[in-house]
Scaffold this motif. Structure first.
Motif, PDB file in Angstrom:
ATOM      1  N   SER A   1       0.837  -1.210   0.000  1.00  0.00           N
ATOM      2  CA  SER A   1       0.000   0.000   0.000  1.00  0.00           C
ATOM      3  C   SER A   1       0.865   1.251   0.000  1.00  0.00           C
ATOM      4  CB  SER A   1      -0.926  -0.006   1.221  1.00  0.00           C
ATOM      5  OG  SER A   1      -1.877  -1.040   1.130  1.00  0.00           O
ATOM      6  N   GLY A   2       1.969   1.221   0.747  1.00  0.00           N
ATOM      7  CA  GLY A   2       2.884   2.355   0.755  1.00  0.00           C
ATOM      8  C   GLY A   2       3.497   2.614  -0.603  1.00  0.00           C
ATOM      9  N   MET A   3       3.876   1.552  -1.296  1.00  0.00           N
ATOM     10  CA  MET A   3       4.442   1.689  -2.639  1.00  0.00           C
ATOM     11  C   MET A   3       3.431   2.311  -3.599  1.00  0.00           C
ATOM     12  SD  MET A   3       6.356  -1.960  -3.129  1.00  0.00           S
ATOM     13  CE  MET A   3       7.839  -2.376  -2.217  1.00  0.00           C
ATOM     14  N   ILE A   4       2.221   1.784  -3.612  1.00  0.00           N
ATOM     15  CA  ILE A   4       1.201   2.287  -4.533  1.00  0.00           C
ATOM     16  C   ILE A   4       0.939   3.760  -4.283  1.00  0.00           C
ATOM     17  CG2 ILE A   4      -1.231   2.107  -5.172  1.00  0.00           C
ATOM     18  CD1 ILE A   4       0.455  -0.161  -6.296  1.00  0.00           C
ATOM     19  N   GLU A   5       0.871   4.156  -3.033  1.00  0.00           N
ATOM     20  CA  GLU A   5       0.646   5.571  -2.716  1.00  0.00           C
ATOM     21  C   GLU A   5       1.818   6.424  -3.183  1.00  0.00           C
ATOM     22  OE1 GLU A   5      -1.280   8.924  -1.420  1.00  0.00           O
ATOM     23  OE2 GLU A   5      -2.096   6.885  -1.531  1.00  0.00           O
ATOM     24  N   GLY A   6       3.043   5.964  -2.934  1.00  0.00           N
ATOM     25  CA  GLY A   6       4.227   6.722  -3.314  1.00  0.00           C
ATOM     26  C   GLY A   6       4.433   6.819  -4.812  1.00  0.00           C
ATOM     27  N   LEU A   7       3.927   5.830  -5.555  1.00  0.00           N
ATOM     28  CA  LEU A   7       4.093   5.800  -7.009  1.00  0.00           C
ATOM     29  C   LEU A   7       2.974   6.521  -7.763  1.00  0.00           C
ATOM     30  CD1 LEU A   7       5.222   2.080  -7.438  1.00  0.00           C
ATOM     31  CD2 LEU A   7       6.654   4.098  -7.799  1.00  0.00           C
TER      32      LEU A   7
ATOM     33  N   ARG B   1      -2.997  -3.075  -9.959  1.00  0.00           N
ATOM     34  CA  ARG B   1      -2.177  -3.006  -8.745  1.00  0.00           C
ATOM     35  C   ARG B   1      -1.068  -4.059  -8.798  1.00  0.00           C
ATOM     36  NH1 ARG B   1      -2.808  -1.408  -3.192  1.00  0.00           N
ATOM     37  NH2 ARG B   1      -1.755  -2.843  -1.740  1.00  0.00           N
ATOM     38  N   ASN B   2      -1.405  -5.284  -9.165  1.00  0.00           N
ATOM     39  CA  ASN B   2      -0.393  -6.340  -9.193  1.00  0.00           C
ATOM     40  C   ASN B   2       0.650  -6.107 -10.281  1.00  0.00           C
ATOM     41  OD1 ASN B   2      -1.090  -7.879  -6.959  1.00  0.00           O
ATOM     42  ND2 ASN B   2      -2.474  -9.217  -8.106  1.00  0.00           N
ATOM     43  N   GLU B   3       0.245  -5.544 -11.417  1.00  0.00           N
ATOM     44  CA  GLU B   3       1.227  -5.229 -12.462  1.00  0.00           C
ATOM     45  C   GLU B   3       2.231  -4.198 -11.966  1.00  0.00           C
ATOM     46  OE1 GLU B   3      -1.120  -5.936 -16.703  1.00  0.00           O
ATOM     47  OE2 GLU B   3      -1.488  -4.075 -15.579  1.00  0.00           O
ATOM     48  N   ILE B   4       1.751  -3.220 -11.235  1.00  0.00           N
ATOM     49  CA  ILE B   4       2.642  -2.192 -10.673  1.00  0.00           C
ATOM     50  C   ILE B   4       3.606  -2.821  -9.673  1.00  0.00           C
ATOM     51  CG2 ILE B   4       2.727  -0.114  -9.237  1.00  0.00           C
ATOM     52  CD1 ILE B   4      -0.137   0.494 -10.440  1.00  0.00           C
ATOM     53  N   LEU B   5       3.070  -3.625  -8.771  1.00  0.00           N
ATOM     54  CA  LEU B   5       3.901  -4.247  -7.739  1.00  0.00           C
ATOM     55  C   LEU B   5       4.915  -5.224  -8.330  1.00  0.00           C
ATOM     56  CD1 LEU B   5       1.123  -4.892  -5.071  1.00  0.00           C
ATOM     57  CD2 LEU B   5       2.908  -3.134  -4.980  1.00  0.00           C
ATOM     58  N   GLU B   6       4.495  -5.971  -9.349  1.00  0.00           N
ATOM     59  CA  GLU B   6       5.414  -6.921  -9.980  1.00  0.00           C
ATOM     60  C   GLU B   6       6.539  -6.206 -10.726  1.00  0.00           C
ATOM     61  OE1 GLU B   6       2.684  -9.233 -12.240  1.00  0.00           O
ATOM     62  OE2 GLU B   6       1.836 -10.213 -10.454  1.00  0.00           O
TER      63      GLU B   6
ATOM     64  N   ARG C   1      10.614  -6.519  -9.860  1.00  0.00           N
ATOM     65  CA  ARG C   1      11.685  -6.799 -10.834  1.00  0.00           C
ATOM     66  C   ARG C   1      12.828  -5.816 -10.688  1.00  0.00           C
ATOM     67  NH1 ARG C   1       7.504  -6.809 -14.489  1.00  0.00           N
ATOM     68  NH2 ARG C   1       8.343  -4.941 -15.526  1.00  0.00           N
ATOM     69  N   HIS C   2      12.487  -4.531 -10.655  1.00  0.00           N
ATOM     70  CA  HIS C   2      13.549  -3.519 -10.607  1.00  0.00           C
ATOM     71  C   HIS C   2      14.231  -3.476  -9.236  1.00  0.00           C
ATOM     72  CE1 HIS C   2      12.987  -1.975 -14.604  1.00  0.00           C
ATOM     73  NE2 HIS C   2      11.689  -1.832 -14.398  1.00  0.00           N
TER      74      HIS C   2
END
Length: 241
Positions: free
Chosen positions: A22-28, A41-46, A50-51
């Motif tokens: 949730s923190g990542m999604i908010e920050g991105l 959401r899962n595409e963003i997290l995946e 990777r990176h």
């Protein structure tokens, strides 16, 4: 084997105690909004996984907040978006805003009455200091990637932890490694023969989210869907349940 057989719980923090996804999604959000594509959401997290994993492999001594800044830049490039240096730095600093899971602090307070509590985390010390304020307990030891100079899933991190725990009178056989991530935690813990407890935060979702696919799923000794479930199970053992 019972939960009461152990002297120490060693925790991954992000994904287990702190809701990093949730923190990542908010920050991105600034990047996602400019990407001009329908990213789940899962595409963003995946993509993040990777990176992040790649960067940890290539620059194992880079501080986590600085590493996240690089991840932001790599995501911008992948999505065809321009990102300023200030935006990259801001994302690296966003760890301080990542929330704890709602059940974390209460569960840790309960478990603190029965175990030594230890953190083994892929983070820098400054970033963890902000997260620590949300966790509600004093840990008996905190081992970070910045302390060690490498990132999980490197076995080096676990060996460092075990060496230091020995100085506290805690042997490997007395440790229950407690984590969400198969990739970062359960795979290397299994290779080293540590007993493990899977906090399966993503039980209602598909895939592995912000962590890489672990390959063959390792054996775990306990599985709970939340920290609250772990604390409840421990209390039931004490009552003879």
């Amino acid at each position: 084997m019972k939960l009461t057989d152990f002297k120490a719980l060693t925790f991954d923090c992000y994904g287990t105690l702190i809701d990093w996804e949730s923190g990542m999604i908010e920050g991105l959000k600034p990047l996602i909004e400019r990407a001009g594509r329908d990213l789940s959401r899962n595409e963003i997290l995946e993509a993040h996984a990777r990176h992040e994993s790649s960067q940890q492999k290539w620059t194992p001594q880079k501080r986590y907040s600085d590493l996240l800044s690089t991840v932001y830049k790599r995501l911008a490039e992948e999505w065809g978006v321009t990102a300023t240096r200030d935006e990259c730095v801001a994302y690296g600093e966003s760890v301080k805003d990542w929330p704890a899971f709602a059940d974390t602090a209460a569960a840790l307070r309960y478990l603190k009455q029965h175990y030594r509590l230890v953190v083994l985390s892929n983070v820098d010390n400054r970033s963890f200091s902000f997260s620590n304020q949300k966790l509600g307990v004093d840990f008996d030891a905190i081992y970070t990637a910045e302390d060690i100079g490498s990132y999980k899933p490197s076995e080096r991190n676990f060996n460092y932890m075990l060496e230091k725990l020995a100085t506290l009178g805690i042997g490997a056989e007395q440790v229950l490694h407690t984590a969400e991530s198969m990739f970062h935690d359960h795979v290397p813990a299994s290779r080293l023969g540590l007993k493990s407890c899977w906090i399966y935060r993503r039980h209602a979702d598909q895939g592995f989210g912000a962590t890489m696919h672990p390959g063959d799923m390792p054996k775990v000794d306990f599985r709970f869907d939340s920290m609250a479930d772990l604390a409840k199970a421990h209390s039931e053992v004490l009552r003879g349940g």
